[in-house]
Write a protein that holds these residues in place. Structure first.
Motif, PDB file in Angstrom:
ATOM      1  N   ARG A  80      17.150  24.882   8.781  1.00  0.00           N
ATOM      2  CA  ARG A  80      18.390  24.164   9.091  1.00  0.00           C
ATOM      3  C   ARG A  80      18.414  22.830   8.373  1.00  0.00           C
ATOM      4  O   ARG A  80      17.372  22.238   8.102  1.00  0.00           O
ATOM      5  N   ASP A  81      19.607  22.333   8.136  1.00  0.00           N
ATOM      6  CA  ASP A  81      19.781  20.990   7.593  1.00  0.00           C
ATOM      7  C   ASP A  81      19.718  20.016   8.770  1.00  0.00           C
ATOM      8  O   ASP A  81      20.533  20.122   9.694  1.00  0.00           O
ATOM      9  N   PRO A  82      18.773  19.070   8.772  1.00  0.00           N
ATOM     10  CA  PRO A  82      18.683  18.119   9.889  1.00  0.00           C
ATOM     11  C   PRO A  82      19.983  17.356  10.136  1.00  0.00           C
ATOM     12  O   PRO A  82      20.268  16.962  11.273  1.00  0.00           O
ATOM     13  N   ALA A  83      20.788  17.166   9.102  1.00  0.00           N
ATOM     14  CA  ALA A  83      22.061  16.446   9.268  1.00  0.00           C
ATOM     15  C   ALA A  83      23.047  17.221  10.141  1.00  0.00           C
ATOM     16  O   ALA A  83      24.022  16.644  10.629  1.00  0.00           O
ATOM     17  N   ASP A  84      22.795  18.513  10.358  1.00  0.00           N
ATOM     18  CA  ASP A  84      23.677  19.310  11.216  1.00  0.00           C
ATOM     19  C   ASP A  84      23.442  19.033  12.706  1.00  0.00           C
ATOM     20  O   ASP A  84      24.215  19.496  13.545  1.00  0.00           O
ATOM     21  N   ILE A  85      22.372  18.313  13.016  1.00  0.00           N
ATOM     22  CA  ILE A  85      22.086  17.969  14.420  1.00  0.00           C
ATOM     23  C   ILE A  85      22.662  16.586  14.686  1.00  0.00           C
ATOM     24  O   ILE A  85      22.199  15.592  14.146  1.00  0.00           O
ATOM     25  N   ARG A  86      23.707  16.520  15.509  1.00  0.00           N
ATOM     26  CA  ARG A  86      24.293  15.220  15.867  1.00  0.00           C
ATOM     27  C   ARG A  86      23.330  14.475  16.770  1.00  0.00           C
ATOM     28  O   ARG A  86      22.617  15.080  17.565  1.00  0.00           O
ATOM     29  N   ARG A  87      23.325  13.148  16.667  1.00  0.00           N
ATOM     30  CA  ARG A  87      22.390  12.325  17.453  1.00  0.00           C
ATOM     31  C   ARG A  87      23.166  11.254  18.217  1.00  0.00           C
ATOM     32  O   ARG A  87      23.980  10.539  17.636  1.00  0.00           O
ATOM     33  N   ILE A  88      22.861  11.137  19.493  1.00  0.00           N
ATOM     34  CA  ILE A  88      23.457  10.118  20.354  1.00  0.00           C
ATOM     35  C   ILE A  88      22.358   9.171  20.811  1.00  0.00           C
ATOM     36  O   ILE A  88      21.326   9.610  21.306  1.00  0.00           O
ATOM     37  N   ALA A  89      22.601   7.867  20.664  1.00  0.00           N
ATOM     38  CA  ALA A  89      21.705   6.851  21.219  1.00  0.00           C
ATOM     39  C   ALA A  89      22.382   6.276  22.459  1.00  0.00           C
ATOM     40  O   ALA A  89      23.513   5.795  22.392  1.00  0.00           O
ATOM     41  N   GLN A  90      21.688   6.354  23.577  1.00  0.00           N
ATOM     42  CA  GLN A  90      22.215   5.822  24.828  1.00  0.00           C
ATOM     43  C   GLN A  90      21.502   4.505  25.120  1.00  0.00           C
ATOM     44  O   GLN A  90      20.283   4.479  25.234  1.00  0.00           O
ATOM     45  N   THR A 135      26.389   8.499  17.110  1.00  0.00           N
ATOM     46  CA  THR A 135      27.182   8.186  18.302  1.00  0.00           C
ATOM     47  C   THR A 135      26.371   7.255  19.191  1.00  0.00           C
ATOM     48  O   THR A 135      25.159   7.416  19.322  1.00  0.00           O
ATOM     49  N   PHE A 136      27.054   6.290  19.786  1.00  0.00           N
ATOM     50  CA  PHE A 136      26.397   5.354  20.698  1.00  0.00           C
ATOM     51  C   PHE A 136      27.133   5.355  22.029  1.00  0.00           C
ATOM     52  O   PHE A 136      28.355   5.326  22.069  1.00  0.00           O
ATOM     53  N   VAL A 137      26.346   5.365  23.102  1.00  0.00           N
ATOM     54  CA  VAL A 137      26.898   5.325  24.452  1.00  0.00           C
ATOM     55  C   VAL A 137      26.339   4.090  25.141  1.00  0.00           C
ATOM     56  O   VAL A 137      25.124   3.890  25.166  1.00  0.00           O
ATOM     57  N   LEU A 138      27.211   3.268  25.678  1.00  0.00           N
ATOM     58  CA  LEU A 138      26.809   2.094  26.444  1.00  0.00           C
ATOM     59  C   LEU A 138      26.747   2.453  27.918  1.00  0.00           C
ATOM     60  O   LEU A 138      27.707   2.986  28.477  1.00  0.00           O
TER      61      LEU A 138
END
Length: 172
Positions: A80-90, A135-138
């Motif tokens: 898989r292409d690692p860029a295909d995994i979306r990442r969220i920082a909380q 993506t960032f979640v506060l």
């Protein structure tokens, strides 16, 4: 549940009747995981559509980069292409316009982020450009309208501008 199936349930606490399934929307249903251990991170990299980095009390900030690297290796190992995994920082914390935040904000452990708008912008920009967070979640420690407004009106636009091509999503 199949699109044409119906479910009835009469339980001790809940009762439903005639709940009908439906086809998934465009693109299907995305699978997101909030993994933190090496084996679950590897499975996330192999199979999941997205990774939600657990809040720092579960996965300290300094382990985020290592966790992202493990996800990337597992994704590549699975073809898989690692860029295909979306990442969220909380991120948990407070946006304090009166706080003095000298230089780049370095986070470690599980301490909440306590910084002015500039400090938040610096931290989120770093996470968007040095790690693959999109993506960032506060999670505001003070759940008041001012925190949400500061994040949405002052932090988010500056991070999007500074992160350039990364254009992260920013949520509260």
């Amino acid at each position: 549940m199949a699109a044409d199936a119906s479910v009835d349930h009469d339980g001790e606490f809940y009762r439903v009747g005639g709940v009908v399934g439906q086809e998934p929307g465009p693109g299907g249903v995305a699978i997101w995981v909030g993994s933190q251990g090496p084996r679950s991170l590897a499975l996330t990299g192999q199979l999941a559509d997205g990774w939600a980095a657990p809040i720092p009390s579960y996965l300290p900030y300094e382990r985020w980069a290592q966790s992202n690297e493990l996800l990337d290796r597992a994704a590549r190992g699975a073809g898989r292409d690692p860029a295909d995994i979306r990442r969220i920082a909380q991120l948990v914390g407070v946006i304090d316009p009166a706080a003095a935040t000298p230089g780049p904000l370095a986070q470690s452990g599980s301490d909440p982020v306590r910084a002015d708008v500039g400090g938040w912008v610096e931290l989120l920009t770093r996470l968007a450009t040095e790690q693959p967070f999109t993506t960032f979640v506060l999670w505001p420690q003070r759940t008041d309208e001012r925190q949400i407004r500061l994040f949405a009106e002052e932090v988010a636009p500056r991070v999007r501008e500074r992160a350039g091509r990364f254009a992260p999503d920013i949520s509260t």
